[in-house]
Motif scaffolding. Structure first.
Motif, mmCIF file in Angstrom:
data_model
loop_
_atom_site.group_PDB
_atom_site.id
_atom_site.type_symbol
_atom_site.label_atom_id
_atom_site.label_comp_id
_atom_site.label_asym_id
_atom_site.label_seq_id
_atom_site.Cartn_x
_atom_site.Cartn_y
_atom_site.Cartn_z
ATOM 1 N N GLN A 7 0.858 -1.174 0.000
ATOM 2 C CA GLN A 7 0.000 0.000 0.000
ATOM 3 C C GLN A 7 0.894 1.223 0.000
ATOM 4 O O GLN A 7 2.077 1.156 0.321
ATOM 5 C CB GLN A 7 -0.875 0.033 1.248
ATOM 6 N N VAL A 8 0.283 2.341 -0.307
ATOM 7 C CA VAL A 8 0.969 3.625 -0.257
ATOM 8 C C VAL A 8 0.247 4.481 0.767
ATOM 9 O O VAL A 8 -0.980 4.516 0.804
ATOM 10 C CB VAL A 8 0.956 4.301 -1.653
ATOM 11 N N TYR A 9 1.020 5.134 1.610
ATOM 12 C CA TYR A 9 0.467 6.044 2.608
ATOM 13 C C TYR A 9 0.572 7.456 2.065
ATOM 14 O O TYR A 9 1.639 7.871 1.609
ATOM 15 C CB TYR A 9 1.269 5.980 3.909
ATOM 16 N N GLN A 10 -0.534 8.190 2.123
ATOM 17 C CA GLN A 10 -0.520 9.603 1.744
ATOM 18 C C GLN A 10 -0.539 10.426 3.024
ATOM 19 O O GLN A 10 -1.479 10.351 3.805
ATOM 20 C CB GLN A 10 -1.716 9.958 0.872
ATOM 21 N N PHE A 11 0.524 11.205 3.216
ATOM 22 C CA PHE A 11 0.661 12.057 4.392
ATOM 23 C C PHE A 11 0.596 13.523 3.997
ATOM 24 O O PHE A 11 1.096 13.903 2.940
ATOM 25 C CB PHE A 11 2.018 11.841 5.077
ATOM 26 N N ARG A 12 0.004 14.316 4.869
ATOM 27 C CA ARG A 12 0.097 15.776 4.764
ATOM 28 C C ARG A 12 0.950 16.213 5.937
ATOM 29 O O ARG A 12 0.676 15.848 7.076
ATOM 30 C CB ARG A 12 -1.255 16.448 4.830
ATOM 31 N N VAL A 13 2.007 16.944 5.656
ATOM 32 C CA VAL A 13 2.914 17.413 6.697
ATOM 33 C C VAL A 13 2.944 18.933 6.659
ATOM 34 O O VAL A 13 2.899 19.527 5.582
ATOM 35 C CB VAL A 13 4.330 16.822 6.535
ATOM 36 N N TYR A 14 2.961 19.544 7.834
ATOM 37 C CA TYR A 14 3.087 20.996 7.858
ATOM 38 C C TYR A 14 3.931 21.426 9.046
ATOM 39 O O TYR A 14 4.016 20.730 10.055
ATOM 40 C CB TYR A 14 1.721 21.681 7.868
ATOM 41 N N VAL A 88 -6.134 6.273 9.565
ATOM 42 C CA VAL A 88 -6.409 7.477 8.780
ATOM 43 C C VAL A 88 -6.734 8.617 9.742
ATOM 44 O O VAL A 88 -7.457 8.430 10.728
ATOM 45 C CB VAL A 88 -7.572 7.226 7.783
ATOM 46 N N ASN A 89 -6.161 9.768 9.477
ATOM 47 C CA ASN A 89 -6.257 11.000 10.265
ATOM 48 C C ASN A 89 -5.411 10.985 11.534
ATOM 49 O O ASN A 89 -5.416 11.964 12.282
ATOM 50 C CB ASN A 89 -7.703 11.371 10.594
ATOM 51 N N GLU A 90 -4.683 9.910 11.794
ATOM 52 C CA GLU A 90 -3.789 9.894 12.948
ATOM 53 C C GLU A 90 -2.620 10.841 12.675
ATOM 54 O O GLU A 90 -2.132 10.952 11.559
ATOM 55 C CB GLU A 90 -3.279 8.481 13.213
ATOM 56 N N ARG A 91 -2.179 11.503 13.742
ATOM 57 C CA ARG A 91 -1.107 12.490 13.638
ATOM 58 C C ARG A 91 0.055 12.110 14.549
ATOM 59 O O ARG A 91 -0.146 11.499 15.587
ATOM 60 C CB ARG A 91 -1.613 13.866 14.072
ATOM 61 N N PHE A 92 1.242 12.523 14.134
ATOM 62 C CA PHE A 92 2.412 12.430 14.998
ATOM 63 C C PHE A 92 3.334 13.581 14.665
ATOM 64 O O PHE A 92 3.058 14.369 13.757
ATOM 65 C CB PHE A 92 3.094 11.061 14.907
ATOM 66 N N VAL A 106 2.650 15.493 11.169
ATOM 67 C CA VAL A 106 2.488 14.519 10.091
ATOM 68 C C VAL A 106 1.130 13.859 10.291
ATOM 69 O O VAL A 106 0.859 13.323 11.361
ATOM 70 C CB VAL A 106 3.603 13.453 10.134
ATOM 71 N N ARG A 107 0.277 13.912 9.267
ATOM 72 C CA ARG A 107 -1.058 13.301 9.377
ATOM 73 C C ARG A 107 -1.271 12.344 8.216
ATOM 74 O O ARG A 107 -1.066 12.695 7.055
ATOM 75 C CB ARG A 107 -2.154 14.355 9.354
ATOM 76 N N LEU A 108 -1.674 11.116 8.543
ATOM 77 C CA LEU A 108 -2.012 10.143 7.507
ATOM 78 C C LEU A 108 -3.374 10.512 6.936
ATOM 79 O O LEU A 108 -4.379 10.494 7.645
ATOM 80 C CB LEU A 108 -2.037 8.724 8.084
ATOM 81 N N GLU A 109 -3.404 10.887 5.657
ATOM 82 C CA GLU A 109 -4.666 11.269 5.019
ATOM 83 C C GLU A 109 -5.437 10.053 4.510
ATOM 84 O O GLU A 109 -6.645 9.979 4.660
ATOM 85 C CB GLU A 109 -4.415 12.218 3.845
ATOM 86 N N LYS A 110 -4.710 9.147 3.842
ATOM 87 C CA LYS A 110 -5.383 7.960 3.301
ATOM 88 C C LYS A 110 -4.359 6.960 2.807
ATOM 89 O O LYS A 110 -3.174 7.246 2.716
ATOM 90 C CB LYS A 110 -6.348 8.335 2.188
ATOM 91 N N TRP A 111 -4.868 5.779 2.501
ATOM 92 C CA TRP A 111 -4.070 4.733 1.886
ATOM 93 C C TRP A 111 -4.439 4.672 0.413
ATOM 94 O O TRP A 111 -5.599 4.837 0.032
ATOM 95 C CB TRP A 111 -4.360 3.363 2.502
#
Length: 129
Positions: A7-14, A88-92, A106-111
């Protein structure tokens, strides 16, 4: 997951504390490690990897071992993303440069399904240099 299917993890980082927001959207294979994420973050934020860093995930600390570096629960190069059991939506948090206290959320947006025509990690979006 069976066989070699990834799978591929899509992250949004800010970057926290910056306005307007400086962010990136990144794709990682599930077998890539936190060390891979560290290196990708250095590239997409145009940093030089000269400062210490660490990941803070569910009360555990992960880092690349360095002399004088942060103590860690586990070495980042030994932690594939799939082993974290992220939802999904978990943050670290990724902390970089402890003097200037850069904190990246870092937030996991989706797989996503693996696209064999792409190389990962991959930056697919962002704002601000």
């Amino acid at each position: 997951m069976t066989g070699n299917a990834h799978q591929v993890y899509q992250f949004r980082v800010y970057v926290r504390g910056i306005s307007p927001v400086m962010w990136r959207r990144l794709l990682f294979r599930d077998d890539q490690t936190l060390a891979d994420m560290h290196h990708a973050l250095q590239i997409v934020f145009n940093w030089t990897d000269e400062f210490l860093h660490r990941f803070l995930i569910r009360g555990r600390i992960y880092a690349l071992p360095r002399v004088g570096g942060a103590e860690c629960t586990q070495a980042a190069q030994d932690v594939p993303l799939q082993s974290l059991g992220l939802r999904v939506n978990e943050r670290f948090v990724y902390e970089y440069n402890f003097f200037d206290e850069w904190q990246i959320e870092v937030r996991l947006e989706k797989w996503l399904s693996l696209d064999v025509t792409k190389s990962y990690p991959l930056c697919i979006g962002g704002k601000r240099a």
